[in-house]
Write a protein that holds these residues in place. Structure first.
Motif: not given
Length: 286
Positions: A1-5, A60-68, A166-168, A170-181
């Motif tokens: 999550x930190x990396x995605x952020x 890069x983290x290896x994902x999870x079973x919900x890659x689809x 992992x999906x959640x 990564x997505x949460x980290x991405x959203x937090x980085x976006x929320x900065x702006x």
């Protein structure tokens, strides 16, 4: 999550610079709240940045079973990007055009998902149910995106019950980085690129984790947003008058005197309560 952020924060900053250099900015509806007119020209399509960051970290983290699920999310993002670009350059895509593509992608995802989860005794009914939920979520989240920081914050709360995935993360980290702006006053909007993809992501997580029936409760705000549009249109056609001051619902409260920050804070608080209730009712386990 930190990396995605961190990656999302970096990509979003680059995206803002790129959009400003290209002169591509948000087109604001003249019939919308007058307080939004000064947002014209604000860089949009920021969903590209945070979704790219989240997808890269997930891979890069290896994902999870919900890659689809990510194929659906990125497909909806591309559809939203096409709509955003068309709106910036000439005209947005027509509703029936978007709906046709959404239906095709949702049915494809549903055919894959029914191999993993079952909600009815009939596989064909499951396919139809899942596809309809995905389409509804994409459009409900799209309607919710209209106030600085609203959809990103609401979605962040909806991801919390699945934070072990992992999906959640990564997505949460991405959203937090976006929320900065994107926090008021926003310097970038996610556009349809982000909103439709987030609808698919959240709905897909609830579906694949066997919690589809709890999605309308947890995602109460997006449900109310899309219902406000349906009710407003139906009421106007029947009576020639408006039931709400404006739809979607967040605009009604803005025109009732709520500041954008107050709308965001209160809608997020409602989402937190609704999500907590949903988790309690399903037993508190993802």
């Amino acid at each position: 999550m930190a990396a995605a952020l961190v990656l999302s924060w970096f990509f979003t900053g680059l995206w803002i610079t790129l959009m400003q250099a290209l002169g591509l900015g948000k087109q604001v509806r003249l019939e919308g709240p007058q307080s939004h007119l000064n947002k014209a020209g604000t860089p949009s399509m920021g969903g590209v940045a945070f979704l790219l960051a989240a997808a890269l970290v997930y891979a890069l983290s290896g994902g999870d079973r919900w890659a689809g699920l990510w194929l659906l999310v990125l497909g909806m993002a591309l559809l939203g990007l096409a709509d955003d670009l068309a709106g910036s350059l000439r005209r947005p895509l027509r509703a029936r055009e978007k709906l046709a593509v959404q239906a095709l992608m949702s049915l494809t995802f549903a055919l894959w998902a029914t191999r993993l989860v079952q909600y009815t005794p009939y596989p064909a009914l499951d396919v139809l149910l899942i596809a309809l939920v995905i389409i509804a979520a994409c459009n409900a989240f799209n309607f919710t995106d209209g106030v600085d920081g609203l959809l990103a914050s609401v979605t962040a709360v909806l991801l919390l019950p699945f934070l072990g995935l992992p999906t959640a993360q990564a997505a949460l980290g991405g959203l937090l980085g976006f929320l900065w702006y994107n926090a008021p006053r926003a310097t970038v909007f996610m556009g349809d690129t982000g909103s439709m993809a987030l609808g698919a992501l959240v709905a897909g997580l609830f579906i694949l984790e066997g919690k589809l029936w709890w999605l309308p409760l947890a995602a109460l705000i997006p449900v109310l947003e899309v219902l406000s549009v349906v009710v407003q249109v139906a009421y106007f056609r029947r009576t020639g008058q408006r039931l709400l001051k404006m739809s979607p619902l967040h605009h009604h409260f803005e025109l009732s005197g709520w500041s954008e920050s107050k709308v965001v804070f209160r809608f997020v608080a409602v989402t937190a309560l609704a999500t907590a209730l949903a988790v309690h009712l399903w037993g508190g386990r993802g």
